[in-house]
Design an enzyme around this catalytic site. Structure first.
Site, PDB file in Angstrom:
ATOM      1  N   THR A 371       0.829  -1.210   0.000  1.00 33.05           N
ATOM      2  CA  THR A 371       0.000   0.000   0.000  1.00 33.05           C
ATOM      3  C   THR A 371       0.859   1.255   0.000  1.00 33.05           C
ATOM      4  OG1 THR A 371      -0.121  -0.110   2.414  1.00 33.05           O
ATOM      5  CG2 THR A 371      -1.925  -1.103   1.186  1.00 33.05           C
ATOM      6  N   HIS A 372       2.153   1.099  -0.256  1.00 34.92           N
ATOM      7  CA  HIS A 372       3.089   2.207  -0.118  1.00 34.92           C
ATOM      8  C   HIS A 372       3.224   2.988  -1.418  1.00 34.92           C
ATOM      9  CE1 HIS A 372       4.713  -0.594   3.202  1.00 34.92           C
ATOM     10  NE2 HIS A 372       3.776   0.193   3.661  1.00 34.92           N
ATOM     11  N   ASN A 373       2.139   3.610  -1.823  1.00 33.85           N
ATOM     12  CA  ASN A 373       2.131   4.469  -2.998  1.00 33.85           C
ATOM     13  C   ASN A 373       2.589   5.869  -2.608  1.00 33.85           C
ATOM     14  OD1 ASN A 373       0.466   2.729  -5.066  1.00 33.85           O
ATOM     15  ND2 ASN A 373      -0.621   2.594  -3.126  1.00 33.85           N
TER      16      ASN A 373
END
Length: 446
Positions: A371-373
């Site tokens: 989820t590390h956008n």
């Protein structure tokens, strides 16, 4: 900004969240057992490292035996009971194995819900409006200031909330989308290279290794969301890039987050995907497989970006966010180099077999990965190339601040959360001590 300028804000965030870890560098003095590659910090983490289970313990022992420098992964799970600077008490982690993707009934996992909201809820001038969604920021005539936001609740009724100051604190991708929908800044055009909102979308370049044993029991169900050991010898500028054909790097992490039986079924390569042989292999592999992964940097390229979809819309008729992305060649080369180093660790671990999952081009957004956008509303010193200044204040609408990983121009080989928290503290400090003295004025002159 330098590491020294950011250090006080990292410190504030770490003590608010009760981070469990071991410092590697305090005021320029290297600390035994910590990360020797980190910048100097003023003091140690507020809590000691998590108690290690067998898998990360073995991983660290083998890493040290081949000349690497493992250290306890900093964790927002509480290694002991803790009271943060706001007076909120949190419980010691019980290693239940249901951490990431689940709430914590024990208050052992840091989040806004556990570390900040209990104090805010007691304040007479604070209100939470749940089950609501902001549709857009409303701009004053001329578009140079915000006058509030329009939001909708579960009944479908729209409301206008006036505001002198608007903070966009949504998830990074939604920050960028709200700016686009609200007309704050110019949407990035990859053809011309002009525009600021949506540019520099970055992700993470991850890969993984599984090592299979016959004679070990790792008890994977005894776990936490951030329990493990990290090796940063190949992260960032910790190693010599002189003879290499890439920039960037990756941390190598052994973090066994869970052993939940439906989702955790490691099997040897070549195992059938169903049937009795598959069932037998999942039983054999469940307790005896050690996994670790690389968490690699992601660098911006001209053709990785965010914009508004020309066709698809949400239930309110607003264009959906569109993402255009694939892993750059540089990042693939970096990941392959680190994978080779991970293979060296696998061989030193001495299992009966290992399998490497390398990162390849042709990104598929369907399976869960990270989820590390980051990026989309990046910070910078040039308003032609960045959406916000270094205090996260919009260049175009100065009474709007955009808080989140959307500000990252690139993504390093680390999780973004610590830096998001530090930048939020820095922005809050600037708002309180500079902006409110002269509301509506830019904190940085273009």
């Amino acid at each position: 900004m330098t590491g020294a300028e950011m250090e006080p804000y990292y410190d504030q965030f770490e003590y608010l969240a009760g981070i469990s870890g071991k410092a590697g560098n305090i005021k320029g003095q290297l600390q035994e057992g910590g990360n020797p590659f980190e910048d100097p910090r003023s003091r140690d983490y507020p809590n000691p490292p998590m108690q290690m289970t067998y898998a990360p313990t073995l991983f660290a022992e083998v890493g040290r035996s081949i000349g690497l420098h493992p250290f306890p992964t900093p964790s927002a799970n509480m290694s002991r009971a803790y009271v943060n600077p706001l007076g909120i008490a949190m419980g010691q982690c019980t290693y239940c194995g249901f951490c990431e993707r689940f709430g914590c009934a024990n208050y052992s996992k840091s989040s806004a819900q556990t570390t900040v909201l209990p104090v805010l809820m007691k304040k007479s001038n604070f209100e939470v409006r749940t089950d609501s969604e902001v549709l857009h920021v409303d701009l004053a005539p001329g578009g140079k200031s915000a006058r509030g936001v329009t939001y909708v609740d579960t009944s479908g009724e729209e409301y206008f909330q006036p505001a002198d100051l608007v903070l966009l604190c949504a998830y990074g991708l939604h920050n960028a989308r709200l700016m686009m929908l609200s007309g704050i800044g110019k949407i990035y055009d990859p053809g011309s290279g002009e525009g600021t909102v949506g540019r520099n979308y970055c992700y993470q370049t991850n890969a993984g290794v599984q090592v299979f044993f016959d004679d070990k029991n790792f008890n994977p169900f005894i776990a936490a969301g951030a329990l493990g050991q990290t090796i940063d010898d190949y992260n960032g500028d910790a190693f010599d890039h002189g003879a290499l054909d890439f920039v960037g790097g990756a941390g190598i992490n052994c973090i066994p987050t869970n052993g939940r039986p439906i989702g955790t079924r490691p099997t040897l390569p070549g195992t059938p995907k169903w049937g009795s042989a598959w069932k037998k292999a999942t039983v054999e592999g469940y307790k005896s497989t050690l996994g670790y992964s690389s968490q690699g940097s992601s660098y911006a390229t001209r053709n990785n970006y965010l914009d508004l979809d020309p066709t698809y819309k949400d239930r309110f008729g607003r264009p959906l966010m569109r993402m255009t992305f694939d892993f750059p060649d540089n990042d693939i080369r970096m990941s392959n180099y680190v994978c080779d180093r991970m293979e060296e660790i696998a061989k030193a671990l001495g299992g009966k077999q290992y399998a490497v999952s390398r990162r390849k081009k042709g990104w598929d957004s369907v399976p869960y990965q990270s989820t590390h956008n980051t990026g989309g509303a990046i910070m910078g010193t040039d308003p032609k190339k960045s959406a916000v200044n270094t205090f996260l204040q919009s260049w175009d609408v100065p009474n709007v601040f955009v808080i989140g990983a959307s500000a990252f121009p690139q993504n390093a080989g680390k999780n973004p959360t610590g830096t998001v928290g530090a930048l939020a503290f820095r922005a809050a400090d600037a708002i309180r001590n500079q902006y409110l003295r002269n509301p509506g004025a830019p904190l940085v002159q273009a």
